[in-house]
Write an enzyme that holds these catalytic residues in place. Structure first.
Site, mmCIF file in Angstrom:
data_model
loop_
_atom_site.group_PDB
_atom_site.id
_atom_site.type_symbol
_atom_site.label_atom_id
_atom_site.label_comp_id
_atom_site.label_asym_id
_atom_site.label_seq_id
_atom_site.Cartn_x
_atom_site.Cartn_y
_atom_site.Cartn_z
ATOM 1 N N ARG A 1 0.821 -1.214 0.000
ATOM 2 C CA ARG A 1 0.000 0.000 0.000
ATOM 3 C C ARG A 1 0.856 1.264 0.000
ATOM 4 N NH1 ARG A 1 -3.127 0.163 4.797
ATOM 5 N NH2 ARG A 1 -1.533 1.589 5.528
ATOM 6 N N TYR B 1 -10.241 22.627 -13.993
ATOM 7 C CA TYR B 1 -10.930 21.350 -14.148
ATOM 8 C C TYR B 1 -12.174 21.328 -13.260
ATOM 9 C CZ TYR B 1 -11.758 16.362 -14.272
ATOM 10 O OH TYR B 1 -12.334 15.136 -14.430
ATOM 11 N N ASP C 1 -1.620 22.566 -12.085
ATOM 12 C CA ASP C 1 -2.205 21.451 -12.831
ATOM 13 C C ASP C 1 -1.746 21.624 -14.278
ATOM 14 O OD1 ASP C 1 -3.765 19.721 -14.341
ATOM 15 O OD2 ASP C 1 -5.592 20.040 -13.188
ATOM 16 N N LYS D 1 -4.738 11.352 -18.948
ATOM 17 C CA LYS D 1 -4.815 12.119 -20.181
ATOM 18 C C LYS D 1 -3.590 11.796 -21.064
ATOM 19 C CE LYS D 1 -8.507 13.313 -18.152
ATOM 20 N NZ LYS D 1 -8.687 14.524 -17.388
HETATM 21 C C1 PLP Z 1 -8.995 14.852 -16.062
HETATM 22 C C2 PLP Z 1 -8.411 16.000 -15.348
HETATM 23 C C3 PLP Z 1 -8.242 15.991 -13.954
HETATM 24 C C4 PLP Z 1 -8.708 14.850 -13.097
HETATM 25 O O1 PLP Z 1 -8.031 13.675 -13.389
HETATM 26 P P1 PLP Z 1 -8.666 12.202 -13.222
HETATM 27 O O2 PLP Z 1 -7.548 11.319 -13.620
HETATM 28 O O3 PLP Z 1 -9.869 12.139 -14.102
HETATM 29 O O4 PLP Z 1 -9.053 12.075 -11.778
HETATM 30 C C5 PLP Z 1 -7.651 17.101 -13.370
HETATM 31 N N1 PLP Z 1 -7.243 18.162 -14.098
HETATM 32 C C6 PLP Z 1 -7.400 18.212 -15.435
HETATM 33 C C7 PLP Z 1 -6.947 19.400 -16.189
HETATM 34 C C8 PLP Z 1 -7.986 17.130 -16.108
HETATM 35 O O5 PLP Z 1 -8.152 17.187 -17.437
#
Ligand code: PLP
Length: 388
Positions: A56, A109, A182, A207
């Site tokens: 974990r 997001y 981000d 992504k």
């Molecule tokens: C998809 C996304 C997230 C969240 O990610 P997950 O893997 O779906 O939890 C956060 N920030 C951006 C810009 C995203 O496109």
């Protein structure tokens, strides 16, 4: 433990292509084995000399992928993999204390904005949302001594607004806060926020990092191994938010082709943006690679090798025409998410609902690796069909 290349000697692209040149010490294989064990034998002296005791908190396959990600982000303190982008992002907010003030962008997001609105106050966090692309507004939003975290997203989903990372870092640090970025839409191929002054960088690994629409994952990488980073590590370990080894293995396989995919997808996005800008049924193209885009000057400074794979268009005729266009495509896939090798189209306002800064006539486009001429022809036909 294993043979690896010297990171300083080769480009990040070369190192990623070989997953840091790992050679398996037992078989001499060029691909690291997948480690699935959940528990490990103690040494005769009661220690764990391998460094592994239970799966974990830590896993060797996860560590291999984390090493590649840390190299890609030039993250001195390393990288951590989580079960999703949201798990990674919320670990950062979870490391704050009740009473801490957070500044976050209006354009970000959507699910994370909703989480900050709904869960932030329950954890005692005071969150203010500002137009982060406006340096003055950002400067006025921080409260020296009380703001602990400035969170930005650049380019920001789904309007692809660009925030100046260097300027945001100066504002955050001036107020005694950390800057977290981000960077999902930029990828480490185009932007490395830690080299521009950010303290933390976050990605949805779901992504373009994985890029094949078959893994949900999240990444954090940090500049310094300070107590805040140690707390994030502890939160992942005790909360059980680590990525699974199979997912880490797939993600590492994808990282080997990241530069190829990101380069091709960004070139495709720029070509589409350039052609759609003159389309009779398109009112506006939102893409920082276009010279007239309000974020272009900053993007040209802090992005390299392209402006990313994401763009949006505002369709003439409003919401109904936008939805009709998304319904009329054949090659583009009408689905949420982004960054995969297949191109995706989505009417974003109907996903985000009330309170979204996303205009109702907007379609979000995630550029894949198909022929750009096919992508354009398909969208052109759909726009024409939607406009009768
Ligand atoms: C998809 C996304 C997230 C969240 O990610 P997950 O893997 O779906 O939890 C956060 N920030 C951006 C810009 C995203 O496109």
């Amino acid at each position: 433990m294993s043979e690896t290349n010297t990171p300083a000697a080769f480009s990040r692209r070369s190192l990623a292509a070989q997953a840091l040149g790992h050679v398996d010490p037992i078989t001499r294989g060029v691909v690291a084995p997948l480690h699935v064990a959940t528990t490990f034998i103690r040494d005769p002296d009661n220690g764990y000399s391998s460094g592994f005791s239970y799966a974990r908190p830590d896993n060797a396959t996860v560590r291999e992928a984390e090493a590649v990600l840390a190299m890609l982000e030039e993250a001195e303190a390393g990288a951590l993999l989580f079960g999703s982008g949201m798990a990674a992002a919320t670990a950062v907010f979870g490391a704050l204390e009740p009473g801490d003030h957070v500044v976050a962008p209006n354009v970000m997001y959507w699910a994370l904005k909703r989480w900050l609105r709904e869960e932030g106050p329950r954890r005692g966090l005071a969150v203010d949302f500002v137009d982060a692309a406006d340096g003055r507004a950002l400067g006025q939003a921080v409260r020296p001594g009380r703001t602990r975290l400035v969170w930005i997203e650049t380019p920001g989903n789904p309007l692809w607004t660009v925030t100046d990372i260097r300027a945001a870092a100066a504002i955050a640090h001036g107020a005694g806060a950390r800057l977290a970025v981000d960077s999902t839409a930029a990828s480490p191929v185009h932007t490395r926020p830690l080299t521009l002054g950010a303290d933390l960088v976050m990605h949805s690994g779901t992504k373009i990092l994985n890029g094949h629409s078959d893994v949900v994952a999240g990444v954090l990488a940090a500049r310094s191994a300070d107590p805040f980073w140690a707390r994030i590590q502890a939160i992942r370990a005790s909360g059980g938010a680590i990525l699974g080894p199979f997912e880490a293995y797939l993600l590492m396989r994808s990282l080997r082709t990241l530069h190829l995919r990101a380069g091709a997808q960004a070139a495709g996005a720029l070509a589409l943006a350039t052609r759609l800008r003159d389309h009779p049924h398109v009112a506006r193209v939102l893409y920082p690679g276009l010279p007239e885009d309000p974020g272009h000057a900053v993007a040209a400074r802090q992005m390299e090798g392209g402006f990313g794979y994401m763009l949006s268009i505002r369709v003439r005729g409003g919401e109904a025409a936008a939805i009709a266009t998304a319904a009329a495509v054949h090659l583009w896939k009408r689905a949420t998410s982004l960054g995969g090798v297949e191109s995706l189209i989505e009417h974003r306002a109907s996903v985000e609902g009330p309170g979204t800064p996303c205009p109702p006539d907007l379609l979000r486009l995630s550029t894949g690796i198909e022929d750009v001429s096919d992508l354009f022809a398909d969208l052109d036909a759909a726009l024409r069909a939607a406009h009768g």
